[in-house]
Motif scaffolding. Structure first.
Motif, PDB file in Angstrom:
ATOM      1  N   THR A  20       1.006  -1.252   0.092  1.00  0.00           N
ATOM      2  CA  THR A  20       0.155   0.013   0.037  1.00  0.00           C
ATOM      3  C   THR A  20       0.942   1.199  -0.124  1.00  0.00           C
ATOM      4  OG1 THR A  20      -0.154   0.072   2.294  1.00  0.00           O
ATOM      5  CG2 THR A  20      -1.709  -1.154   1.382  1.00  0.00           C
ATOM      6  N   PRO A  21       0.358   2.302  -0.324  1.00  0.00           N
ATOM      7  CA  PRO A  21       1.077   3.660  -0.216  1.00  0.00           C
ATOM      8  C   PRO A  21       1.558   3.724   1.224  1.00  0.00           C
ATOM      9  CG  PRO A  21      -0.748   4.057  -1.599  1.00  0.00           C
ATOM     10  CD  PRO A  21      -0.820   2.698  -0.915  1.00  0.00           C
ATOM     11  N   GLN A  22       0.863   3.505   2.201  1.00  0.00           N
ATOM     12  CA  GLN A  22       1.372   3.565   3.624  1.00  0.00           C
ATOM     13  C   GLN A  22       2.563   2.650   4.121  1.00  0.00           C
ATOM     14  OE1 GLN A  22      -1.780   2.942   2.759  1.00  0.00           O
ATOM     15  NE2 GLN A  22      -3.078   4.809   3.444  1.00  0.00           N
ATOM     16  N   ALA A  23       2.487   1.523   3.443  1.00  0.00           N
ATOM     17  CA  ALA A  23       3.525   0.373   3.433  1.00  0.00           C
ATOM     18  C   ALA A  23       5.005   1.100   2.830  1.00  0.00           C
ATOM     19  CB  ALA A  23       3.313  -0.715   2.672  1.00  0.00           C
ATOM     20  N   ARG A  24       4.832   1.778   1.694  1.00  0.00           N
ATOM     21  CA  ARG A  24       5.943   2.505   1.140  1.00  0.00           C
ATOM     22  C   ARG A  24       6.505   3.523   2.118  1.00  0.00           C
ATOM     23  NH1 ARG A  24       2.896   0.914  -3.262  1.00  0.00           N
ATOM     24  NH2 ARG A  24       1.510   2.989  -3.745  1.00  0.00           N
ATOM     25  N   ALA A  25       5.711   4.478   2.685  1.00  0.00           N
ATOM     26  CA  ALA A  25       5.815   5.344   3.578  1.00  0.00           C
ATOM     27  C   ALA A  25       6.434   4.958   4.589  1.00  0.00           C
ATOM     28  CB  ALA A  25       4.623   6.085   3.833  1.00  0.00           C
ATOM     29  N   LEU A  26       5.910   3.736   5.158  1.00  0.00           N
ATOM     30  CA  LEU A  26       6.550   3.151   6.288  1.00  0.00           C
ATOM     31  C   LEU A  26       8.036   2.721   5.980  1.00  0.00           C
ATOM     32  CD1 LEU A  26       6.158   2.486   9.347  1.00  0.00           C
ATOM     33  CD2 LEU A  26       5.167   0.370   8.523  1.00  0.00           C
ATOM     34  N   ALA A  27       8.125   2.236   5.136  1.00  0.00           N
ATOM     35  CA  ALA A  27       9.322   1.780   4.560  1.00  0.00           C
ATOM     36  C   ALA A  27      10.487   2.736   4.459  1.00  0.00           C
ATOM     37  CB  ALA A  27       9.287   1.001   3.235  1.00  0.00           C
ATOM     38  N   ARG A  28      10.093   3.698   4.143  1.00  0.00           N
ATOM     39  CA  ARG A  28      10.803   5.105   4.105  1.00  0.00           C
ATOM     40  C   ARG A  28      11.521   5.365   5.440  1.00  0.00           C
ATOM     41  NH1 ARG A  28       7.839   6.628  -0.507  1.00  0.00           N
ATOM     42  NH2 ARG A  28       6.538   7.962   0.949  1.00  0.00           N
ATOM     43  N   VAL A  29      10.401   5.358   6.495  1.00  0.00           N
ATOM     44  CA  VAL A  29      10.967   5.705   7.626  1.00  0.00           C
ATOM     45  C   VAL A  29      11.758   4.546   8.471  1.00  0.00           C
ATOM     46  CG1 VAL A  29       9.897   5.953  10.026  1.00  0.00           C
ATOM     47  CG2 VAL A  29       8.643   6.943   8.142  1.00  0.00           C
ATOM     48  N   TYR A  30      11.835   3.458   7.933  1.00  0.00           N
ATOM     49  CA  TYR A  30      12.436   2.536   8.453  1.00  0.00           C
ATOM     50  C   TYR A  30      13.928   2.250   8.023  1.00  0.00           C
ATOM     51  CZ  TYR A  30       9.905   0.224  12.117  1.00  0.00           C
ATOM     52  OH  TYR A  30       9.322  -0.539  13.351  1.00  0.00           O
ATOM     53  N   ALA A  31      14.173   3.041   6.554  1.00  0.00           N
ATOM     54  CA  ALA A  31      15.264   3.118   5.906  1.00  0.00           C
ATOM     55  C   ALA A  31      15.943   4.251   6.427  1.00  0.00           C
ATOM     56  CB  ALA A  31      14.961   3.161   4.352  1.00  0.00           C
TER      57      ALA A  31
ATOM     58  N   GLY B  30       0.599   5.668  12.844  1.00  0.00           N
ATOM     59  CA  GLY B  30      -0.643   5.672  12.023  1.00  0.00           C
ATOM     60  C   GLY B  30      -0.556   4.883  10.579  1.00  0.00           C
ATOM     61  N   LEU B  31       0.574   4.897  10.216  1.00  0.00           N
ATOM     62  CA  LEU B  31       0.930   4.156   9.064  1.00  0.00           C
ATOM     63  C   LEU B  31       0.867   2.851   9.273  1.00  0.00           C
ATOM     64  CD1 LEU B  31       4.045   6.383   7.570  1.00  0.00           C
ATOM     65  CD2 LEU B  31       1.712   6.133   6.500  1.00  0.00           C
ATOM     66  N   VAL B  32       1.327   2.201  10.440  1.00  0.00           N
ATOM     67  CA  VAL B  32       1.115   0.796  10.397  1.00  0.00           C
ATOM     68  C   VAL B  32      -0.291   0.397  10.589  1.00  0.00           C
ATOM     69  CG1 VAL B  32       1.527  -1.014  12.247  1.00  0.00           C
ATOM     70  CG2 VAL B  32       3.286   0.748  11.783  1.00  0.00           C
ATOM     71  N   THR B  33      -1.050   1.170  11.210  1.00  0.00           N
ATOM     72  CA  THR B  33      -2.593   1.127  11.111  1.00  0.00           C
ATOM     73  C   THR B  33      -3.340   0.989   9.874  1.00  0.00           C
ATOM     74  OG1 THR B  33      -2.554   1.595  13.487  1.00  0.00           O
ATOM     75  CG2 THR B  33      -4.452   1.496  12.306  1.00  0.00           C
ATOM     76  N   GLU B  34      -2.935   2.025   9.073  1.00  0.00           N
ATOM     77  CA  GLU B  34      -3.541   2.268   7.826  1.00  0.00           C
ATOM     78  C   GLU B  34      -3.041   1.158   6.904  1.00  0.00           C
ATOM     79  OE1 GLU B  34      -2.476   6.096   7.057  1.00  0.00           O
ATOM     80  OE2 GLU B  34      -3.198   7.086   8.823  1.00  0.00           O
ATOM     81  N   ALA B  35      -1.945   0.661   7.112  1.00  0.00           N
ATOM     82  CA  ALA B  35      -1.715  -0.295   6.017  1.00  0.00           C
ATOM     83  C   ALA B  35      -2.009  -1.890   6.513  1.00  0.00           C
ATOM     84  CB  ALA B  35      -0.009  -0.422   6.114  1.00  0.00           C
ATOM     85  N   GLY B  36      -2.544  -1.785   7.567  1.00  0.00           N
ATOM     86  CA  GLY B  36      -3.376  -3.055   7.862  1.00  0.00           C
ATOM     87  C   GLY B  36      -2.661  -4.003   8.903  1.00  0.00           C
ATOM     88  N   GLY B  37      -1.406  -3.365   9.395  1.00  0.00           N
ATOM     89  CA  GLY B  37      -0.698  -4.136  10.356  1.00  0.00           C
ATOM     90  C   GLY B  37      -1.286  -4.524  11.703  1.00  0.00           C
ATOM     91  N   VAL B  38      -2.049  -3.636  12.222  1.00  0.00           N
ATOM     92  CA  VAL B  38      -2.887  -4.010  13.615  1.00  0.00           C
ATOM     93  C   VAL B  38      -3.768  -4.813  13.344  1.00  0.00           C
ATOM     94  CG1 VAL B  38      -3.987  -2.706  15.294  1.00  0.00           C
ATOM     95  CG2 VAL B  38      -2.153  -1.303  14.358  1.00  0.00           C
ATOM     96  N   GLN B  39      -4.338  -4.809  12.490  1.00  0.00           N
ATOM     97  CA  GLN B  39      -5.599  -5.861  12.141  1.00  0.00           C
ATOM     98  C   GLN B  39      -4.795  -7.126  12.041  1.00  0.00           C
ATOM     99  OE1 GLN B  39      -7.831  -4.894   8.609  1.00  0.00           O
ATOM    100  NE2 GLN B  39      -9.578  -6.365   9.511  1.00  0.00           N
TER     101      GLN B  39
END
Length: 351
Positions: free
Chosen positions: A274-285, A300-309
């Motif tokens: 997802t776009p949120q996953a790509r944004a989160l990947a940039r944070v982690y990089a 918030g990106l983790v939640t929006e990308a479905g990680g919490v669910q």
């Protein structure tokens, strides 16, 4: 937090049975924990007393928390599940809690977490060398406690505990190695959680069962119950690191993201395409320090990308597996009830 799996039975006082069992385990093991720690050499006794909450930084009396006593509660409930009395499982309950605290002291050093149980972590007060040595002393003390004569051959119990410690350390090493990798999978994470957290929870159940007179087959089934519960418990801990309240947890929220830890919610989010996953990947990089606002955005990106669910689904799956093996363990009705209640309360917590 995970969606409740089933309502908890209640004690006559109106508290959930699970919470009642945790409080009872604290009351039963706390005095013996303190008595055992006070048998250590004075320097180590003072450090352990600070970490466990009954001493302040100057060695004076304090009212700090000893923790939830989840592992002692599992040990005592497993003793009852095997047909023994609570007193039979007290030694194993104290031993596994000492090992747990050994791991917490070292974990705080590894992660440089400055808060533990609503106050400064041991290493942050007394320095890294003292903290490491204190953790080592707690481990040695656990082995001594378990070596004391019980109904079950002490050698067998010590062997079970040592195997769990070796696996716990391996799990911690895996967790640390994940921070340097970008290709960690959910399956690898689950194996790490089974070792880092599941091994000692499973050991708690096995040792309690053996103390209660279980044979090897029953002890192994109860160990498997605790192991699955440990994976679920670890994932809930990961969720609290993202969604929890620092006032409740006693630890800084967002610390796992700040350290770029590959927890299950994060890994599931990163795998979502997802776009949120790509944004989160940039944070982690990035290796830049994240502000509070940036940490909240990443959460918030983790939640929006479905990680919490996804993490909550895994919690429910591990609980289902735990209850499946518990059904095979020929536990006493009271022991099965207590272990079920503990599984629910330990996976529906807010701290």
């Amino acid at each position: 937090m995970p969606t409740p799996v089933a309502p908890l039975p209640l004690t006559p006082s109106g508290e959930s049975l699970g919470l009642h069992l945790l409080e009872s385990a604290q009351a039963a093991t706390g005095p013996k924990m303190r008595a055992q720690c006070e048998r250590m050499p004075s320097r180590m006794a003072g450090l352990a007393g600070y970490h466990l909450g009954w001493l302040d930084e100057r060695g004076g009396p304090a009212q700090g928390s000893m923790g939830k006593a989840a592992r002692p509660a599992l040990a005592l409930a497993s003793t009852r599940a095997a047909g023994g009395s609570a007193s039979d499982g007290l030694g194993p309950a104290v031993a596994v809690e000492l090992v747990h605290n050994f791991s917490l002291v070292h974990d705080d050093v590894i992660d440089r977490d400055e808060l533990r149980r609503h106050r400064r972590a041991l290493w942050a007060v007394f320095g890294l060398p003292s903290a490491l040595l204190s953790g080592d002393a707690l481990l040695a003390l656990a082995l001594r406690v378990l070596s004391e004569p019980t109904g079950d051959p002490p050698g067998r119990a010590v062997s079970v505990l040592c195997d769990a410690v070796l696996e716990l350390v391996e799990g911690e090493a895996m967790d640390v190695s994940f921070e340097q990798r970008t290709d960690v999978t959910v399956a690898e994470y689950t194996a790490m959680a089974a070792a880092k957290t599941g091994a000692l929870m499973g050991c708690s159940c096995a040792l309690g069962a053996l103390a209660g007179g279980a044979d090897i087959e029953q002890a192994e089934l109860l160990r498997a119950f605790g192991r699955h519960l440990g994976v679920a418990f670890q994932i809930v801990d990961d969720l609290l690191g993202i969604l929890g309240d620092a006032d409740a947890t006693g630890k800084p929220v967002g610390g796992d993201i700040a350290a770029r830890k590959k927890t299950l919610p994060v890994l599931a989010a990163l795998a979502s395409s997802t776009p949120q996953a790509r944004a989160l990947a940039r944070v982690y990089a990035s290796d830049t320090h994240l502000t509070g606002a940036e940490l909240r955005h990443a959460a918030g990106l983790v939640t929006e990308a479905g990680g919490v669910q996804a993490a909550r689904r895994t919690v429910r799956r591990e609980l289902s597996l735990a209850f499946e093996v518990l059904g095979e363990a020929a536990a006493t009705p009271a022991g099965r009830r207590d272990l079920t209640a503990l599984a629910h309360v330990l996976t529906q917590r807010d701290h």
